[in-house]
Design a protein around this motif. Structure first.
Motif, mmCIF file in Angstrom:
data_model
loop_
_atom_site.group_PDB
_atom_site.id
_atom_site.type_symbol
_atom_site.label_atom_id
_atom_site.label_comp_id
_atom_site.label_asym_id
_atom_site.label_seq_id
_atom_site.Cartn_x
_atom_site.Cartn_y
_atom_site.Cartn_z
ATOM 1 N N ARG A 121 127.941 -15.747 55.723
ATOM 2 C CA ARG A 121 129.514 -16.088 56.223
ATOM 3 C C ARG A 121 129.987 -17.369 54.891
ATOM 4 O O ARG A 121 129.172 -18.020 54.407
ATOM 5 C CB ARG A 121 129.577 -17.243 57.292
ATOM 6 C CG ARG A 121 129.225 -16.257 58.515
ATOM 7 C CD ARG A 121 129.479 -17.098 59.982
ATOM 8 N NE ARG A 121 128.416 -17.665 60.397
ATOM 9 C CZ ARG A 121 128.173 -18.395 61.677
ATOM 10 N NH1 ARG A 121 129.479 -18.580 62.266
ATOM 11 N NH2 ARG A 121 127.213 -18.791 62.012
ATOM 12 N N LEU A 122 131.195 -17.227 54.792
ATOM 13 C CA LEU A 122 131.900 -18.108 53.585
ATOM 14 C C LEU A 122 132.572 -19.271 54.282
ATOM 15 O O LEU A 122 132.933 -19.139 55.512
ATOM 16 C CB LEU A 122 132.980 -17.285 52.905
ATOM 17 C CG LEU A 122 132.499 -16.045 52.335
ATOM 18 C CD1 LEU A 122 133.607 -15.247 51.729
ATOM 19 C CD2 LEU A 122 131.636 -16.466 50.867
ATOM 20 N N PRO A 123 132.447 -20.507 53.639
ATOM 21 C CA PRO A 123 132.953 -21.616 54.101
ATOM 22 C C PRO A 123 134.690 -21.441 54.030
ATOM 23 O O PRO A 123 135.027 -21.212 53.094
ATOM 24 C CB PRO A 123 132.667 -22.772 53.207
ATOM 25 C CG PRO A 123 132.127 -21.925 51.943
ATOM 26 C CD PRO A 123 131.662 -20.615 52.334
ATOM 27 N N VAL A 124 134.985 -21.669 55.263
ATOM 28 C CA VAL A 124 136.603 -21.509 55.371
ATOM 29 C C VAL A 124 137.361 -22.628 55.929
ATOM 30 O O VAL A 124 138.477 -22.669 56.121
ATOM 31 C CB VAL A 124 137.089 -20.257 56.074
ATOM 32 C CG1 VAL A 124 136.867 -19.002 55.461
ATOM 33 C CG2 VAL A 124 136.667 -20.375 57.469
ATOM 34 N N ILE B 119 140.380 -18.470 63.161
ATOM 35 C CA ILE B 119 140.245 -17.009 63.238
ATOM 36 C C ILE B 119 139.132 -16.509 62.363
ATOM 37 O O ILE B 119 138.288 -15.837 62.785
ATOM 38 C CB ILE B 119 141.616 -16.262 63.192
ATOM 39 C CG1 ILE B 119 142.789 -16.699 64.111
ATOM 40 C CG2 ILE B 119 141.321 -14.768 62.983
ATOM 41 C CD1 ILE B 119 143.936 -16.061 63.992
ATOM 42 N N LEU B 120 139.094 -16.928 61.180
ATOM 43 C CA LEU B 120 138.167 -16.224 60.213
ATOM 44 C C LEU B 120 136.984 -16.775 60.565
ATOM 45 O O LEU B 120 136.008 -16.091 60.348
ATOM 46 C CB LEU B 120 138.437 -16.846 58.753
ATOM 47 C CG LEU B 120 140.122 -16.297 58.138
ATOM 48 C CD1 LEU B 120 140.115 -16.955 56.787
ATOM 49 C CD2 LEU B 120 140.011 -14.800 58.030
ATOM 50 N N ASN B 121 136.699 -18.098 60.900
ATOM 51 C CA ASN B 121 135.533 -18.454 61.164
ATOM 52 C C ASN B 121 134.644 -17.797 62.394
ATOM 53 O O ASN B 121 133.680 -17.268 62.614
ATOM 54 C CB ASN B 121 135.429 -20.029 61.429
ATOM 55 C CG ASN B 121 135.152 -20.738 60.238
ATOM 56 O OD1 ASN B 121 134.322 -20.449 59.504
ATOM 57 N ND2 ASN B 121 135.815 -21.987 60.132
ATOM 58 N N ALA B 122 135.639 -17.580 63.543
ATOM 59 C CA ALA B 122 135.525 -16.769 64.700
ATOM 60 C C ALA B 122 134.982 -15.443 64.436
ATOM 61 O O ALA B 122 133.927 -15.014 64.875
ATOM 62 C CB ALA B 122 136.389 -17.075 65.771
ATOM 63 N N LEU B 123 135.781 -14.736 63.655
ATOM 64 C CA LEU B 123 135.094 -13.258 63.244
ATOM 65 C C LEU B 123 133.989 -13.099 62.420
ATOM 66 O O LEU B 123 133.362 -12.138 62.277
ATOM 67 C CB LEU B 123 136.435 -12.602 62.440
ATOM 68 C CG LEU B 123 137.511 -12.308 63.505
ATOM 69 C CD1 LEU B 123 138.649 -11.804 62.551
ATOM 70 C CD2 LEU B 123 137.380 -11.277 64.549
#
Length: 154
Positions: free
Chosen positions: A150-153, A11-15
């Protein structure tokens, strides 16, 4: 980040890639139905993993042709002076970021300007007159290689 699972990370990556995704599209991308996806998204927001949503604007389209990274040095290290400096920096829109750093400088700023003349005027009239500033060292960006944000999650 130990309390989020693989789906939360998806979810975080997609957003991060597209903050305007609808809940339906987001749910589809991460393999959930809409209600559980919305519930997870709300929890990620409430728990502070998602701070805000915003648009990434085009520097070039807005006429900012210069990006400068500026090291700022203080001669005197006084907490009151540093607080004043930080307050004033936060009020200047063309300063995109300000970091209190270790090493030979006290702060690292990222600044945008329309052109070199504009940057020179800003440096002379605003930056050098900020509280505590005794020296500045500019490095101008010749070409932006990566600015994903983007931050790595994973």
């Amino acid at each position: 980040m130990n309390d989020i699972d693989k789906i939360d990370r998806a979810i975080l990556n997609a957003l991060q890639a597209d903050g305007r995704l609808s809940n339906a599209r987001l749910a589809e991308l991460v393999g959930l139905s809409e209600t559980p996806c919305a519930r997870r998204l709300r929890r990620l927001e409430q728990d502070g993993y998602i701070e805000r949503y915003r648009a990434m604007l085009s520097r070039q389209s807005l006429g900012f042709g210069v990006v400068a990274f500026v090291l700022v040095r203080f001669a005197v290290h006084d907490r009151t002076l540093a607080d004043r400096f930080e307050r004033e920096v936060c009020a200047i829109e063309r300063i995109l970021s300000c970091h209190n750093v270790s090493g030979s400088a006290d702060y690292l700023l990222q600044i945008v300007a329309r052109d070199l003349d504009d940057y020179g005027t800003f440096l002379r009239d605003q930056l050098r007159s900020l509280p505590g500033v005794t020296a500045v060292e500019s490095s101008l960006s010749l070409r932006e290689v990566k600015a994903d944000g983007r931050l790595p999650v994973s």
